[in-house]
Design an enzyme around this catalytic site. Structure first.
Site, PDB file in Angstrom:
ATOM      1  N   VAL A  46       8.596  91.272  52.932  1.00  0.00           N
ATOM      2  CA  VAL A  46       9.955  91.348  53.450  1.00  0.00           C
ATOM      3  C   VAL A  46      10.492  91.138  51.514  1.00  0.00           C
ATOM      4  CG1 VAL A  46      11.801  90.533  54.848  1.00  0.00           C
ATOM      5  CG2 VAL A  46       9.068  91.223  55.200  1.00  0.00           C
ATOM      6  N   GLU A  87      -6.878  72.163  57.723  1.00  0.00           N
ATOM      7  CA  GLU A  87      -7.159  71.253  56.206  1.00  0.00           C
ATOM      8  C   GLU A  87      -5.802  70.631  56.336  1.00  0.00           C
ATOM      9  OE1 GLU A  87      -5.501  74.989  54.513  1.00  0.00           O
ATOM     10  OE2 GLU A  87      -4.078  74.670  55.275  1.00  0.00           O
ATOM     11  N   LYS A 109      -8.713  84.029  56.635  1.00  0.00           N
ATOM     12  CA  LYS A 109      -8.522  82.912  55.896  1.00  0.00           C
ATOM     13  C   LYS A 109      -9.514  82.222  55.198  1.00  0.00           C
ATOM     14  CE  LYS A 109      -3.521  82.741  57.682  1.00  0.00           C
ATOM     15  NZ  LYS A 109      -2.266  82.008  58.373  1.00  0.00           N
ATOM     16  N   ARG A 130      -0.247  93.029  51.302  1.00  0.00           N
ATOM     17  CA  ARG A 130       0.793  93.524  50.875  1.00  0.00           C
ATOM     18  C   ARG A 130       2.266  93.684  50.439  1.00  0.00           C
ATOM     19  NH1 ARG A 130       4.304  91.024  54.253  1.00  0.00           N
ATOM     20  NH2 ARG A 130       2.918  89.124  55.516  1.00  0.00           N
TER      21      ARG A 130
END
Ligand code: ADP
Length: 445
Positions: A294, A200, A116, A291
């Site tokens: 869902v 953050e 990340k 990807r």
């Protein structure tokens, strides 16, 4: 052109991929663990190969067994679905080194977005707005304090390698910060194999809004609008909708365009989702998923597109079947994730399904691997079905969803259907007034 696809997954997503293959005239190979020998994805595939015992490490995450299955079955491509090996750059590289096609992005992009910290730096450089915070990993409490002072409290400490809503810790005061940093880093090391964490700004009332992208090897990048995934419990999505009740057309076009341009600059291919938190009219990048998600059917319903088909086209080096100017958004779609768990205590409820009857009719789609007499094994994710409903507008969609939930019969297991039915009656949800903490507040009441 790809002729035979090995689907390196199970459950509803394996069937989802299989359906696209079949409609394209492509052969299918299912893999399964010994616990899944009777599973629907195995029954529907042209061929199947057992890749190991129930534990995922030995079966659905067993790279060598899966590559062997691809070789012996003569598959020429592998679709990873979501979860399992879908964001494993090493696996994507191994697939290519075996002379097979990985139906997804390049392993370099999976790597870039899998961390990340590098992801945030890369998208920021490409013009995407990010959550204010540290430039890289933070280990020193003094540095964390300096950042917190600059961006303001509260802050969130997140694992660079985190995922699935885990590996995050909020610090509300300067005193909390040192402990949060230490605990987050230790947890990250045990859970994800890397203790790297970053800091953050913790946004207190944001919505989670994500942009769906499609890209080919010929320079075409298309955005397919947004999904609002703010209904979450423990940072995990429960229900998703498109369009977001919080955005108007010009906001939608603007964030879609910014995201599309950045992804084009990065030279990305296949499907991808850029996730943002949205607060006070501003977007802040949190991560990119490399990807199929869902919740992708929500986008398919409003765009009238088959995302898996597009992925297979791209993997075959064909151009996308559409350009940005062809994209039309029509009506409203909502997806309910139906889990085998108690609707109030959230205790998992695997076991044997008695009577099974799924809803149907205009605008109703059920993606599931359930059938009467099937036994939901205890080893895998608790999501057993996705109910996706489309209507000409949000109100029609909600009316249709209520009646579809009422039709759904899954005997023998506790499911989250009653939770969704309860949601449908909540004025805040009906009015589209909710942020990422709303569901947890509702459940506490
Ligand atoms: P994961 O990869 O585990 O899904 P994400 O970075 O996508 O992690 O974050 C998951 C969820 O955690 C978000 O949808 C949001 O609810 C919460 N979250 C993440 N970052 C922040 C933040 N800076 N402020 C507030 N909530 C956050």
């Amino acid at each position: 052109m790809i002729e035979k696809v090995l689907i390196a997954n199970r459950g509803e997503i394996a069937i989802r991929i299989l359906r696209a293959c079949r409609e394209m005239g492509i052969g299918t190979v299912a893999i399964h663990s010994t616990a899944d020998a009777d599973a629907m994805h195995v029954r529907l595939a042209d061929e199947s190969v057992c890749v190991g015992p129930p534990q995922v490490l030995d079966s659905y995450l067993n790279k060598n067994a899966i590559l062997t299955a691809a070789t012996i079955s003569g598959a020429d491509a592998i679709h990873p679905g979501y979860g399992f090996l879908s964001e494993n750059a090493d696996f994507a590289q191994m697939v290519e080194e075996h002379g097979l096609v990985f139906i997804g992005p390049s392993f370099e992009h999976i790597n870039m977005m899998g961390d990340k910290i590098t992801a945030k730096a890369a998208v920021k450089a490409a013009g995407i707005p990010v959550v204010p915070g540290s430039e890289g990993a933070v280990t020193d409490p003094a540095e964390a304090r300096a950042i917190a002072k600059e961006i303001g409290l509260p802050v969130i400490i997140k694992a660079a390698a985190g995922g699935g809503g885990r590996g995050m810790r909020v610090a509300k005061t300067m005193d909390d910060l040192e402990d949060a940093l230490r605990i987050a880093s230790t947890e990250a090391a045990t859970m994800f194999g890397s203790g790297a964490v970053y800091v953050e700004k913790y946004l207190e009332t944001p919505r989670h809004i994500e942009i769906q992208l499609l890209a080919d090897n010929h320079g075409n990048v298309v955005h397919l609008g947004e999904r609002d995934c703010s209904l979450q419990r423990r940072n995990q999505k429960i229900l998703e909708e498109s369009p977001s009740p919080a955005l108007n057309d010009s906001q939608r076009t603007e964030i879609g365009e910014v995201t599309r341009a950045a992804i084009q600059k990065l030279g990305y291919r296949s499907v991808g989702t850029v996730e943002y938190l949205y607060e006070d009219g501003k977007f802040f990048f949190i991560e990119m998923n490399t990807r199929l998600q869902v919740e992708h059917p929500v986008t398919e319903m409003v765009c009238g597109l088959d995302l898996v088909r597009e992925m297979i086209r791209v993997a075959s080096d064909l151009p996308l079947s559409i350009k940005q100017s062809d994209v039309r958004f029509s009506g409203h779609a909502i997806e309910c994730r139906i889990n085998a768990e108690h609707p109030e205590t959230f205790m998992p409820s695997p076991g044997k399904v008695g009577l099974y009857h799924s809803p149907g009719g205009l605008g109703v789609r059920v993606d599931s691997a359930l059938y009467s007499g099937y036994t939901v094994p205890p080893y895998y994710d608790s999501m057993i079905a996705k109910l996706i409903v489309h209507g000409t507008n949000r109100n029609e969609c909600l009316m249709r969803l209520r009646r579809a939930l009422d039709e759904y019969v899954i005997d023998g297991l506790d499911t989250s259907i009653p939770l969704h039915q309860r949601l449908m009656e909540e004025p805040d949800f009906v009015n589209g007034n909710y942020d990422i903490h709303w569901l947890e507040r509702m459940l506490d009441l």
